[in-house]
Design an enzyme around this catalytic site. Structure first.
Site, PDB file in Angstrom:
ATOM      1  N   GLU A 116      -4.102  -9.685   3.170  1.00 52.84           N
ATOM      2  CA  GLU A 116      -4.932  -9.451   4.351  1.00 52.84           C
ATOM      3  C   GLU A 116      -6.156 -10.359   4.407  1.00 52.84           C
ATOM      4  O   GLU A 116      -6.514 -10.877   5.469  1.00 52.84           O
ATOM      5  CB  GLU A 116      -5.379  -7.981   4.395  1.00 52.84           C
ATOM      6  CG  GLU A 116      -4.300  -6.998   4.801  1.00 52.84           C
ATOM      7  CD  GLU A 116      -3.489  -6.475   3.628  1.00 52.84           C
ATOM      8  OE1 GLU A 116      -2.823  -5.443   3.784  1.00 52.84           O
ATOM      9  OE2 GLU A 116      -3.532  -7.110   2.545  1.00 52.84           O
ATOM     10  N   GLU A 128       0.818  -1.204   0.000  1.00 54.06           N
ATOM     11  CA  GLU A 128       0.000   0.000   0.000  1.00 54.06           C
ATOM     12  C   GLU A 128       0.860   1.266   0.000  1.00 54.06           C
ATOM     13  O   GLU A 128       0.455   2.297  -0.547  1.00 54.06           O
ATOM     14  CB  GLU A 128      -0.957  -0.021   1.192  1.00 54.06           C
ATOM     15  CG  GLU A 128      -2.030  -1.107   1.044  1.00 54.06           C
ATOM     16  CD  GLU A 128      -3.064  -1.091   2.143  1.00 54.06           C
ATOM     17  OE1 GLU A 128      -4.104  -0.434   1.967  1.00 54.06           O
ATOM     18  OE2 GLU A 128      -2.836  -1.736   3.186  1.00 54.06           O
TER      19      GLU A 128
END
Length: 283
Positions: A152, A132
Site C-alpha cells: 500500500e 491482512e
C-alpha cells in the site's frame, strides 16, 4: 453436500463459491480469478454476512478460505472499481457507507472477532487486504508458490484494514516495519520462518486437501471447547495483560463450558473409551 451441512441456506453472492468438503467444514472460495480475486466493496459486506451465518450455523465447526485459480489468493481491493468510482458522481450517504468496510474489516475477516476458527489456504498472491485476511485468520497453510506483502505505501496509501497491529503482534516492530515500510514481497518459506503461516503444502495442488485435513482435526474437538479455546487465545493476543486476558475468558465462558453437555459427553466418552458424540454448541 454432507449430512452435517447447515439447515438454513447461506447468504448468496457472486464473490464466492461454497462447498462442504468434509463434515462440519465450510470451504469458501473467492471466485474472481480474472481479477486475481481482488474484491469490490460489496464483497466485504457479502463475506461479513456469510461469516456471521457460519458462526450461527449449529453444524459448522471450522471454515477454510481460499482463492479460485492458481495465481492468487486475494490481491487486495479491486483497484479498477476504485478508479471507476473516483470518476463517478459523488455517492449518496448510503452508497458512501457501503464503500467502507464492515466492522469485521476487509473481506469480513481482517478485523473479525467471530466465534469459530477460519483457516486460510493461500494458493498464490496474498497482497494488501489479501495479506491482512491471513494476518487475522486462526491458521494459515500456504502453497509453495504463495507470496505475501503489504504494497500500500508504494501506492501512496497504507494497510488500513487492521493488518499493521496484527503484523506487529506476530513478528515484532522491526520486522513488521521492514515489511510495511518497504512493500517488499515475502515468499512462502520466508513467511513460515517469520511464523506468519503454519505450514507450506507439499505441492500447490495438495493445498486445499491439506487444509481440509487440518480442518478435520479442529472439527474433532468439542464445539464448545473450540469456541472457548479460540476466545482465550485471541483474548490473550488482543489484551496487554496476560492475567486480564485469562480473567475475561474465564468470566465469559468458564462456568458455561464446564456445565455444558459437551463437557459431560467428553468425560463420559473418556471413561467409556469411545469417541465423543458432540452436540452443537449452545455457547
Amino acid at each position: 453436500m454432507s449430512s452435517s451441512a447447515p439447515t438454513s441456506p447461506p447468504p448468496s453472492s457472486q464473490t464466492y463459491l461454497l462447498t462442504h468438503p468434509t463434515p462440519h467444514t465450510l470451504l469458501i472460495t473467492l471466485n474472481r480469478p480474472s481479477s486475481m480475486n481482488a474484491l469490490p466493496h460489496s464483497a466485504h459486506w457479502d463475506l461479513s454476512a456469510l461469516l456471521t451465518w457460519y458462526d450461527a450455523s449449529p453444524t459448522l465447526r471450522v471454515a477454510i478460505i481460499t482463492g479460485a485459480g492458481t495465481k492468487a489468493f486475494c490481491a487486495g481491493q479491486d483497484l479498477l472499481e476504485l478508479r471507476q468510482l473516483r470518476d463517478a458522481p459523488p455517492p449518496t450517504p448510503a452508497e458512501a457507507a457501503q464503500r467502507r468496510h464492515p466492522r469485521s474489516g476487509f473481506a469480513g475477516l481482517s478485523r473479525r472477532e467471530g466465534r469459530k476458527p477460519v483457516i486460510a489456504a493461500v494458493n498464490g498472491v496474498a497482497l494488501g487486504g489479501g495479506f491482512e485476511i491471513c494476518l487475522n485468520c486462526d491458521m494459515t497453510i500456504a502453497s509453495p508458490t504463495a507470496t505475501f506483502g503489504l504494497p500500500e505505501a508504494l501506492r501512496g496509501i497504507y494497510a488500513g484494514a487492521g493488518g499493521l497491529p496484527r503484523l506487529i503482534r506476530t513478528v515484532g516492530l522491526q520486522v513488521a516495519s521492514e515489511i510495511a515500510l518497504t512493500g517488499r514481497t515475502l515468499n512462502a518459506q520466508e513467511a513460515k520462518e517469520l511464523r506468519l503461516i503454519n505450514h507450506i503444502s507439499r505441492t500447490p495442488e495438495s493445498l486445499v486437501e491439506e487444509a481440509v485435513e487440518l480442518a478435520k482435526q479442529v472439527a474433532k474437538i468439542s464445539p464448545d471447547a473450540a469456541i472457548v479455546t479460540r476466545a482465550g487465545l485471541r483474548q490473550a493476543w488482543e489484551t496487554a495483560s496476560v492475567e486480564r486476558a485469562y480473567q475475561i475468558t474465564q468470566e465469559r465462558f468458564g462456568e458455561a463450558l464446564i456445565g455444558g453437555e459437551n463437557a459431560k459427553e467428553g468425560l463420559r466418552a473418556f471413561a467409556e473409551k469411545r469417541e465423543p458424540r458432540w452436540l452443537p454448541s449452545k455457547l
